[in-house]
Design a protein around this motif. Structure first.
Motif, PDB file in Angstrom:
ATOM      1  N   THR A 131     -12.229  -0.016  -3.157  1.00 56.15           N
ATOM      2  CA  THR A 131     -11.274  -0.232  -2.063  1.00 56.15           C
ATOM      3  C   THR A 131     -11.375  -1.635  -1.490  1.00 56.15           C
ATOM      4  O   THR A 131     -10.542  -2.027  -0.667  1.00 56.15           O
ATOM      5  CB  THR A 131     -11.514   0.775  -0.927  1.00 56.15           C
ATOM      6  N   ASP A 183      -9.253   5.150   3.801  1.00 56.38           N
ATOM      7  CA  ASP A 183      -7.933   4.633   3.451  1.00 56.38           C
ATOM      8  C   ASP A 183      -8.029   3.624   2.320  1.00 56.38           C
ATOM      9  O   ASP A 183      -9.112   3.128   1.994  1.00 56.38           O
ATOM     10  CB  ASP A 183      -7.291   3.963   4.680  1.00 56.38           C
ATOM     11  N   ARG A 225      -3.873  -2.167   1.174  1.00 59.79           N
ATOM     12  CA  ARG A 225      -2.755  -2.539   0.305  1.00 59.79           C
ATOM     13  C   ARG A 225      -3.178  -3.577  -0.725  1.00 59.79           C
ATOM     14  O   ARG A 225      -2.699  -3.565  -1.865  1.00 59.79           O
ATOM     15  CB  ARG A 225      -1.596  -3.070   1.151  1.00 59.79           C
ATOM     16  N   GLU A 260      -4.908  -1.763  -3.572  1.00 60.64           N
ATOM     17  CA  GLU A 260      -3.960  -0.957  -4.344  1.00 60.64           C
ATOM     18  C   GLU A 260      -3.094  -1.841  -5.234  1.00 60.64           C
ATOM     19  O   GLU A 260      -2.715  -1.437  -6.353  1.00 60.64           O
ATOM     20  CB  GLU A 260      -3.085  -0.125  -3.411  1.00 60.64           C
ATOM     21  N   SER A 313      -3.457   4.773  -5.365  1.00 61.00           N
ATOM     22  CA  SER A 313      -3.126   5.070  -3.979  1.00 61.00           C
ATOM     23  C   SER A 313      -3.953   6.255  -3.490  1.00 61.00           C
ATOM     24  O   SER A 313      -4.499   7.035  -4.281  1.00 61.00           O
ATOM     25  CB  SER A 313      -1.641   5.399  -3.846  1.00 61.00           C
ATOM     26  N   THR A 315      -2.692   8.803  -2.119  1.00 57.53           N
ATOM     27  CA  THR A 315      -1.955   9.994  -2.540  1.00 57.53           C
ATOM     28  C   THR A 315      -2.461  10.472  -3.891  1.00 57.53           C
ATOM     29  O   THR A 315      -2.660  11.672  -4.114  1.00 57.53           O
ATOM     30  CB  THR A 315      -0.447   9.691  -2.621  1.00 57.53           C
TER      31      THR A 315
END
Length: 234
Positions: A11, A48, A51, A54, A60, A62
């Motif tokens: 991340t 989280d 961005r 990602e 993501s 999701t």
């Protein structure tokens, strides 16, 4: 010798800043040849996804939300790694995340003595050149057309090929075998065949027949102003 080439996606840049692993891919090589065995896992980071991260790997929250946490895959990962040397590109980055995750699960961190850093190898072998994985694939003619975004398993497979080239490449005549003992037996067999006496064959006749000589003479007479006619025989 068994080695593991691996890559991670995360991340962010540092576990000390709260960043986590989200993917790990490992490829087994034996005597610098891929065996076909691999380990791959997507990991729920339980936080989280920035961005910026990602955009690099395309993973993501999701997608990762239903994936296992690191502690659920750690035993299988440790079994696959065994006690083999671990090869990675910019290996200190990958080791930092891997060892942080291991420590959170109560496991002993992996010794840095097992670390093989292909980035350091590339800088030594190609000083002043570009040393990214993409640049090294281009230098060594390795197909990276499927590498649209960073992916741990694909990058580990590409890095395995790069690592072989950094170590000198696959040599012609290299004997591939399942075990070193089998390799020695094949080598000894090949050397015995090379030392074995070869049967002596009589030379085959290569002289032209009278008919062939006649056809050649007829052909020569048809040549216009041949070069050798300018230099009469002594």
């Amino acid at each position: 010798m068994r080695e593991i080439v691996f890559d991670t996606e995360t991340t962010g840049l540092s576990p000390q800043d709260g960043h986590r692993l989200v993917e790990i891919g490992c490829v087994e090589i034996f005597n610098r040849v891929q065996t076909g065995r691999s380990f791959h896992a997507y990991i729920n980071p339980e936080r989280d996804m920035p961005r910026e991260a990602e955009a690099v790997h395309g993973l993501s929250m999701t997608f990762l939300s239903d994936k296992p946490c690191f502690h659920a895959v750690v035993d299988d990962l440790i079994e696959f790694l065994g006690d083999s040397p671990l090869v990675a590109h910019n290996a200190t980055f990958d080791f930092a995340f891997l060892n942080w995750e291991l420590s959170q699960c109560g496991h002993v961190p992996i010794s840095l003595a097992r670390m093989v850093d292909t980035l350091a190898m590339a800088r030594t072998r190609h000083p002043g050149a570009k040393h990214s994985l993409d640049a090294l694939c281009t230098r060594y003619g390795i197909d990276r057309s499927q590498r649209i975004k960073h992916g741990a398993l694909l990058d580990a497979e590409l890095l395995a090929q790069v690592y072989v080239e950094l170590c000198g490449g696959r040599q012609i005549g290299l004997i591939l075998a399942e075990t070193p003992a089998a390799g020695m037996q094949l080598a000894e067999s090949a050397m015995s065949m090379a030392r074995a006496p070869r049967p002596v064959r009589p030379p085959r006749p290569h002289a032209a027949s009278p008919e062939e000589l006649a056809r050649h003479a007829t052909f020569i007479q048809k040549l216009v102003d041949p070069l050798w006619a300018q230099f009469p025989a002594a």
